[in-house]
Design an enzyme around this catalytic site. Structure first.
Site, PDB file in Angstrom:
ATOM      1  N   GLY A  69     -39.531  27.277  62.042  1.00 15.09           N
ATOM      2  CA  GLY A  69     -40.319  28.503  62.096  1.00 15.09           C
ATOM      3  C   GLY A  69     -41.377  28.494  63.187  1.00 15.09           C
ATOM      4  N   THR A  70     -42.074  27.384  63.314  1.00 20.87           N
ATOM      5  CA  THR A  70     -43.171  27.313  64.280  1.00 20.87           C
ATOM      6  C   THR A  70     -42.649  27.497  65.698  1.00 20.87           C
ATOM      7  OG1 THR A  70     -44.383  25.861  62.788  1.00 20.87           O
ATOM      8  CG2 THR A  70     -45.059  25.847  65.109  1.00 20.87           C
ATOM      9  N   ASN A 149     -46.438  34.225  53.287  1.00 21.97           N
ATOM     10  CA  ASN A 149     -46.212  32.933  52.644  1.00 21.97           C
ATOM     11  C   ASN A 149     -47.231  32.603  51.566  1.00 21.97           C
ATOM     12  OD1 ASN A 149     -47.594  32.931  55.310  1.00 21.97           O
ATOM     13  ND2 ASN A 149     -48.129  30.846  54.739  1.00 21.97           N
ATOM     14  N   GLN A 177     -40.261  33.267  55.308  1.00 19.84           N
ATOM     15  CA  GLN A 177     -40.261  33.331  53.835  1.00 19.84           C
ATOM     16  C   GLN A 177     -39.198  34.283  53.300  1.00 19.84           C
ATOM     17  OE1 GLN A 177     -41.987  31.559  51.564  1.00 19.84           O
ATOM     18  NE2 GLN A 177     -43.072  30.378  53.102  1.00 19.84           N
ATOM     19  N   SER A 197     -36.556  29.427  59.137  1.00 15.60           N
ATOM     20  CA  SER A 197     -36.659  27.974  59.025  1.00 15.60           C
ATOM     21  C   SER A 197     -35.794  27.491  57.868  1.00 15.60           C
ATOM     22  CB  SER A 197     -38.121  27.600  58.788  1.00 15.60           C
ATOM     23  OG  SER A 197     -38.231  26.209  58.623  1.00 15.60           O
ATOM     24  N   THR A 235     -30.054  18.618  73.703  1.00 18.56           N
ATOM     25  CA  THR A 235     -28.834  18.379  72.928  1.00 18.56           C
ATOM     26  C   THR A 235     -28.970  18.998  71.540  1.00 18.56           C
ATOM     27  OG1 THR A 235     -28.439  16.350  74.152  1.00 18.56           O
ATOM     28  CG2 THR A 235     -27.327  16.556  72.020  1.00 18.56           C
ATOM     29  N   CYS A 334     -50.220  24.224  55.449  1.00 17.21           N
ATOM     30  CA  CYS A 334     -50.799  23.887  56.742  1.00 17.21           C
ATOM     31  C   CYS A 334     -52.315  23.974  56.719  1.00 17.21           C
ATOM     32  CB  CYS A 334     -50.273  24.832  57.816  1.00 17.21           C
ATOM     33  SG  CYS A 334     -48.576  25.290  57.568  1.00 17.21           S
TER      34      CYS A 334
HETATM   35  C1  PLP Z   1     -43.338  27.663  56.786  1.00 21.22           C
HETATM   36  C2  PLP Z   1     -43.641  28.849  57.624  1.00 21.22           C
HETATM   37  C3  PLP Z   1     -43.637  28.776  59.037  1.00 21.22           C
HETATM   38  C4  PLP Z   1     -43.432  27.462  59.763  1.00 21.22           C
HETATM   39  O1  PLP Z   1     -42.115  27.003  59.653  1.00 21.22           O
HETATM   40  P1  PLP Z   1     -41.780  25.471  60.002  1.00 21.22           P
HETATM   41  O2  PLP Z   1     -40.289  25.428  59.990  1.00 21.22           O
HETATM   42  O3  PLP Z   1     -42.376  24.647  58.925  1.00 21.22           O
HETATM   43  O4  PLP Z   1     -42.338  25.195  61.346  1.00 21.22           O
HETATM   44  C5  PLP Z   1     -43.879  29.916  59.759  1.00 21.22           C
HETATM   45  N1  PLP Z   1     -44.086  31.104  59.143  1.00 21.22           N
HETATM   46  C6  PLP Z   1     -44.085  31.223  57.801  1.00 21.22           C
HETATM   47  C7  PLP Z   1     -44.297  32.564  57.181  1.00 21.22           C
HETATM   48  C8  PLP Z   1     -43.865  30.101  57.002  1.00 21.22           C
HETATM   49  O5  PLP Z   1     -43.876  30.235  55.677  1.00 21.22           O
END
Ligand code: PLP
Length: 391
Positions: A69-70, A149, A177, A197, A235, A334
């Site tokens: 996600g990040t 989230n 989410q 993610s 890769t 986080c």
């Molecule tokens: C968990 C989350 C992220 C980050 O995802 P990662 O795969 O852990 O980097 C970003 N946005 C939301 C809304 C999340 O819940």
């Protein structure tokens, strides 16, 4: 142990692990290699793109694998800013985005971007009228999360997408989410970029994807080889990608069908989770005085429960719940450990004290009604004890 932190991460499903294993052992070829061993990996990556595209109403070549996600959020925002600098520097987002979006916006502001952070109402909903008023001739991107989230509120994504499309502005949504929980149609919602993610829906950690519509002409994020059509070099994480696909199939595909649409089994699961969620909410409201529900009561992720308990410190409650074997959270994983109250709870109008008293309980398919009863009992006892000690 009772695990109620599925918004932070989920258990990798056994069938996901099983699907991944051969790609560590026998099928270890580089997806870029010519020989058969590499071809097997390449085919696995192509298959995964086709499966995923089918769940969104997208095309396989619009799916780009990332580390989660990040990275997807960073890529979407930074690349649109770079690609559209000639047109403008204005970005619209909301005050309740994940830090992967908010901190990227702050970084872009240092690079010269102008960012409007939309307010939300007491339920956490973006005001589409305020959004319309915020649009300027130099607006290049609207980035609004699909579902939050912390408080679970689901945004009016289709309406927002229609507004963006009517103004010719790219629309990104952080669906980390929502994807794996809700049916999503990128065309109907006019979504140009969408972040996901794997580990939020029983897939492996460290893998996700960014959907980039053919219409969005944005540049590469990682420079190097020609992987991912030259837009994200490196890769391919083939075991991760295969695991991600298996997690997607679990949610969105019927076993026999190649075509992935919303799976009836999953609809049943989501409905079951919603019922459990509403049971937990009603029990907390019944058994704990002054409990304040955070987030919208119905426009809410199936597994999300978030309450403030004025007069208690959320962190203390978490520690005491942990002693009883209950895993919960005070907001996002986080930000835990930081003393700042949640930016999401402040944005919906909670005072700093109320924000610090919040507990988030997020459900998964394995949770039961019996567990909810245990949790409510413990929560009532702990909140009561802390409040008493303060008198
Ligand atoms: C968990 C989350 C992220 C980050 O995802 P990662 O795969 O852990 O980097 C970003 N946005 C939301 C809304 C999340 O819940």
């Amino acid at each position: 142990m009772i695990y109620l932190d599925h918004a932070a991460t989920t258990k990798t499903a056994p069938e996901v692990v099983e699907a991944m294993l051969p790609y560590f052992t026998e099928c270890y070829g580089n997806a870029g290699s010519i020989y058969k061993l590499g071809n097997e990996s390449r085919m696995a990556v192509i298959r995964a793109k086709e499966t995923i595209a089918g769940t969104l109403g997208a095309e396989a070549n619009e799916i780009y694998f990332t580390s989660g996600g990040t990275e997807s959020d960073n890529w979407a925002l930074k690349a649109v800013y770079e690609a559209c600098r000639d047109k403008g520097r204005h970005i619209i987002t909301s005050k309740i985005e994940h830090h992967a979006v908010l901190h990227t916006c702050e970084y872009l502001e240092k690079q010269g971007a102008e960012v409007t952070y939309l307010d939300v109402d007491g339920d956490g909903l973006v005001d589409v009228e305020q959004l319309k008023r915020a649009i300027r001739p130099d607006t290049i991107l609207i980035s609004i999360m699909y579902a939050n989230n912390e408080i679970g509120t689901i945004q009016p994504i289709k309406e927002i997408g229609e507004i963006a499309a009517a103004h010719g502005i790219l629309f990104h949504t952080d669906a980390v989410q929502a994807y794996g929980q809700l049916p999503i149609d990128v065309a109907a919602c006019h979504i140009d970029l969408l972040s996901t993610s794997g580990h939020k829906f029983n897939g492996p950690k460290g893998v996700g994807f960014l959907y980039i519509s053919k219409k969005a002409k944005i540049r590469s994020f990682m420079h190097g080889g020609q992987q991912e059509r030259g837009r994200r070099a490196g890769t391919e994480n083939v075991p991760g990608i295969v695991g991600l696909e298996a997690a997607v199939r679990r949610v969105y595909c019927s076993v026999e069908e190649a075509e992935c649409v919303c799976n009836l089994e999953e609809e049943k699961n989501a409905e079951r989770e919603r019922i459990l969620r509403d049971y937990l909410i009603s029990q907390i409201e019944e058994k704990i005085p002054e409990a304040m529900l955070n987030g919208h009561r119905t426009k809410r992720l199936p597994g999300n429960v978030n309450f403030s308990f004025p007069g208690v410190e959320g962190e203390s409650v978490l520690i005491m719940l942990d002693m009883q074997g209950i895993c919960a959270s005070s907001g996002s994983a986080c930000t835990s450990g930081s003393i700042d109250p949640s930016h999401v709870l402040l944005a919906i109008g909670r005072s700093p004290e109320e924000a610090r008293s919040a507990i988030r309980l997020t459900l998964g398919a394995e949770n039961t009604k019996e567990e909810m009863d245990i949790v409510v009992g413990e929560l009532a006892r702990i909140v009561g004890k802390i409040r008493e000690s303060r008198l």
